[in-house]
Design a protein around this motif. Structure first.
Motif, PDB file in Angstrom:
ATOM      1  N   UNK A 157     -24.824  33.496 -10.660  1.00 39.67           N
ATOM      2  CA  UNK A 157     -25.922  34.682 -10.936  1.00 39.67           C
ATOM      3  C   UNK A 157     -26.654  34.924  -9.831  1.00 39.67           C
ATOM      4  N   UNK A 158     -26.940  33.991  -8.796  1.00 42.15           N
ATOM      5  CA  UNK A 158     -27.949  34.149  -8.088  1.00 42.15           C
ATOM      6  C   UNK A 158     -27.317  34.070  -6.370  1.00 42.15           C
ATOM      7  N   UNK A 159     -26.111  33.625  -6.301  1.00 42.81           N
ATOM      8  CA  UNK A 159     -25.440  33.441  -5.016  1.00 42.81           C
ATOM      9  C   UNK A 159     -26.259  32.058  -4.118  1.00 42.81           C
ATOM     10  N   UNK A 160     -27.096  31.333  -4.870  1.00 42.13           N
ATOM     11  CA  UNK A 160     -27.640  30.219  -4.255  1.00 42.13           C
ATOM     12  C   UNK A 160     -26.546  29.073  -4.197  1.00 42.13           C
ATOM     13  N   UNK A 161     -26.429  28.592  -2.924  1.00 43.57           N
ATOM     14  CA  UNK A 161     -25.509  27.448  -2.372  1.00 43.57           C
ATOM     15  C   UNK A 161     -25.754  26.008  -3.386  1.00 43.57           C
ATOM     16  N   UNK A 162     -24.815  25.692  -4.032  1.00 43.26           N
ATOM     17  CA  UNK A 162     -24.809  24.533  -4.687  1.00 43.26           C
ATOM     18  C   UNK A 162     -24.368  23.281  -3.833  1.00 43.26           C
ATOM     19  N   UNK A 163     -23.025  23.367  -3.177  1.00 39.13           N
ATOM     20  CA  UNK A 163     -22.683  22.473  -2.285  1.00 39.13           C
ATOM     21  C   UNK A 163     -21.624  23.050  -1.467  1.00 39.13           C
ATOM     22  N   UNK A 164     -21.436  22.330  -0.244  1.00 44.20           N
ATOM     23  CA  UNK A 164     -20.343  22.871   0.387  1.00 44.20           C
ATOM     24  C   UNK A 164     -19.539  21.602   1.027  1.00 44.20           C
ATOM     25  N   UNK A 165     -18.194  21.584   1.381  1.00 40.62           N
ATOM     26  CA  UNK A 165     -17.444  20.399   1.849  1.00 40.62           C
ATOM     27  C   UNK A 165     -16.681  20.914   3.087  1.00 40.62           C
ATOM     28  N   UNK A 166     -16.776  20.011   4.001  1.00 43.02           N
ATOM     29  CA  UNK A 166     -16.241  20.892   5.285  1.00 43.02           C
ATOM     30  C   UNK A 166     -14.900  20.079   5.608  1.00 43.02           C
ATOM     31  N   UNK A 167     -13.724  20.900   5.863  1.00 40.49           N
ATOM     32  CA  UNK A 167     -12.410  20.220   6.143  1.00 40.49           C
ATOM     33  C   UNK A 167     -12.212  20.233   7.568  1.00 40.49           C
ATOM     34  N   UNK A 168     -11.132  20.125   8.015  1.00 36.06           N
ATOM     35  CA  UNK A 168     -10.747  20.140   9.640  1.00 36.06           C
ATOM     36  C   UNK A 168     -10.032  21.482   9.965  1.00 36.06           C
ATOM     37  N   UNK A 169     -10.054  22.606   8.960  1.00 33.58           N
ATOM     38  CA  UNK A 169      -9.433  23.647   9.368  1.00 33.58           C
ATOM     39  C   UNK A 169      -9.833  24.983   8.852  1.00 33.58           C
ATOM     40  N   UNK A 170      -9.448  26.048   8.738  1.00 23.92           N
ATOM     41  CA  UNK A 170      -9.613  27.250   8.028  1.00 23.92           C
ATOM     42  C   UNK A 170      -9.187  26.908   6.478  1.00 23.92           C
ATOM     43  N   UNK A 171      -9.657  27.545   5.837  1.00 25.42           N
ATOM     44  CA  UNK A 171      -9.438  27.473   4.265  1.00 25.42           C
ATOM     45  C   UNK A 171      -9.286  28.874   3.683  1.00 25.42           C
ATOM     46  N   UNK A 172      -8.015  29.259   3.724  1.00 22.75           N
ATOM     47  CA  UNK A 172      -7.654  30.606   3.061  1.00 22.75           C
ATOM     48  C   UNK A 172      -6.969  30.566   1.789  1.00 22.75           C
ATOM     49  N   UNK A 173      -6.729  29.168   1.360  1.00 26.81           N
ATOM     50  CA  UNK A 173      -6.248  29.004  -0.090  1.00 26.81           C
ATOM     51  C   UNK A 173      -7.291  29.478  -1.100  1.00 26.81           C
ATOM     52  N   UNK A 174      -6.932  29.877  -2.272  1.00 25.82           N
ATOM     53  CA  UNK A 174      -7.800  29.773  -3.547  1.00 25.82           C
ATOM     54  C   UNK A 174      -7.800  28.574  -4.380  1.00 25.82           C
ATOM     55  N   UNK A 175      -8.876  28.362  -4.610  1.00 26.21           N
ATOM     56  CA  UNK A 175      -9.271  27.009  -5.270  1.00 26.21           C
ATOM     57  C   UNK A 175      -8.680  27.062  -6.688  1.00 26.21           C
TER      58      UNK A 175
END
Length: 407
Positions: A157-175
């Motif tokens: 509802x707000x667009x506020x970041x809750x968390x992020x996780x860094x991988x070693x490459x581009x992530x274009x898959x859908x979770x």
């Protein structure tokens, strides 16, 4: 429409497990085109249908809301880049990602922007990196991957970041989400299972890799069925992994061909298409043994969906197929006008690349010249969009710039 996980919401491939299985009556015979709508750019994105509206983005940098009955535009939203993700609908909002590096939340009644979330920017791995990660909404949180190598969780509802996780490459898959766990792969060749509340690792699985693609890049999305996660890789493998432990159950290698499409599982069978070997496969979901395959003669990048006993998908030749799940027999085929006009020019009698395009491939000196052949193929109205079926109609986009509604 009600989605598993959130009331009054709808997602790419129908649910948050990305099952691709729809509780709809199959379309056993094709009456024809109900309508088609022309945009000003190719369509790589996939449509979703919510209530009486079809939502889809285009390479023309616009996101469209289209009346599902007559194909008339209700509104269109201008973004800062091409839209290559499918949308998710929840909270009366449409969520989608864009090549400008933003996640957008747009009000579905008016097309007005509520908020947008900025990542560290998008990236395109190569000319065949057609799709962006489509956002998935569950329990008030939007999840998606990014070209900046991160997986994000953002307040819906707000667009506020809750968390992020860094991988070693581009992530274009859908979770995909199942049992409070987020499943997603990265171009770094790792497949991740993360706790949805915290983003902490539950387990990580490494693809095998191949001589030509040693990283085992994961371009496409996974689906979850009966406690097993299924996904493909550019290392020529389809993988089946235990969703709880991350241990491999089986893998199936199709040498020399990427597996990019999201697998679809029903009746103990898992269905996926290969790119260069140009086949649709049906495998035993438990053992990984092949049940049948259908030669398509040209690449498939879009994923399949299922309604009742029929499998639906499009192909780069501009044709859209309906197959019997258990036999692979074609029930009907629809061909775009662009395909009808260019088929004989660019393809041979079997539907394989014609001599002119094969010669261009043989003489290609770099990746740009090689990719120009695929630009020509797309003049056939290629269908790399994943379809959506609802109430006797099926919807998909094409590289001819049209959104199609068949009935």
């Amino acid at each position: 429409m009600e989605n598993k996980g959130d009331n009054q919401s709808v997602h790419f491939r129908n649910d948050i497990q990305l099952s691709g299985v729809f509780q709809e009556n199959e379309i056993k015979s094709l009456k024809g085109v109900k309508w088609k709508f022309q945009t000003d750019g190719k369509i790589y994105s996939s449509p979703i249908v919510f209530d009486d509206t079809v939502y889809i983005g285009s390479e023309d940098k616009h996101f469209y809301a289209i009346d599902k009955k007559n194909g008339e535009v209700k509104w269109c939203f201008p973004s800062g880049g091409a839209i290559r993700s499918a949308a998710s609908i929840a909270n009366e909002l449409a969520y989608f990602t864009c090549t400008d590096g933003f996640l957008y939340a747009v009000q579905i009644d008016s097309g007005e922007l509520l908020w947008r979330f900025e990542t560290n920017g998008e990236a395109m791995v190569d000319p065949w990196d057609y799709f962006l990660s489509s956002p998935i909404v569950s329990e008030g949180i939007v999840y998606f991957g990014s070209g900046d190598h991160h997986i994000y969780a953002v307040h819906a509802l707000t667009g506020e970041e809750i968390w992020r996780y860094k991988t070693g490459g581009v992530v274009h898959a859908t979770p995909a989400i199942y049992n409070q766990t987020l499943f997603i792969g990265s171009y770094d060749g790792y497949f991740y299972a993360l706790h949805i509340q915290t983003g902490k690792e539950k387990w990580v699985f490494r693809t095998i890799g191949d001589k030509w693609f040693p990283n085992g890049d994961i371009q496409g999305s996974a689906s979850v069925s009966n406690g097993t996660v299924y996904f493909g890789s550019r290392d020529f493998n389809l993988y089946a992994i235990d969703a709880e432990t991350g241990r491999g159950e089986w893998n199936y290698k199709v040498p020399g061909t990427w597996v990019i499409t999201t697998p679809t599982v029903k009746d103990g069978l898992v269905f996926f298409a290969s790119s260069d070997h140009s086949k649709m496969f049906a495998m035993d979901a438990k053992s990984g043994r092949e049940k049948w395959n259908l030669p398509l003669h040209i690449n498939t990048f879009g994923s399949s969906i299922i309604a009742h006993n029929t499998l639906y998908f499009g192909n780069m030749n501009g044709k859209f197929y309906a197959l019997n799940l258990h036999t692979g027999e074609q029930q009907w085929v629809y061909e775009t006008e662009s395909s009808k006009e260019g088929f004989e020019k660019w393809l041979d009698d079997e539907g394989k690349l014609g001599e002119e395009l094969n010669e261009q491939l043989r003489n290609a000196k770099d990746i740009d010249e090689y990719s120009k052949v695929y630009d020509t193929i797309m003049s056939l109205g290629s269908i790399i969009s994943t379809p959506f079926i609802e109430n006797g109609s099926i919807y998909f986009g094409s590289t001819d710039g049209c959104i199609y509604a068949l009935e």
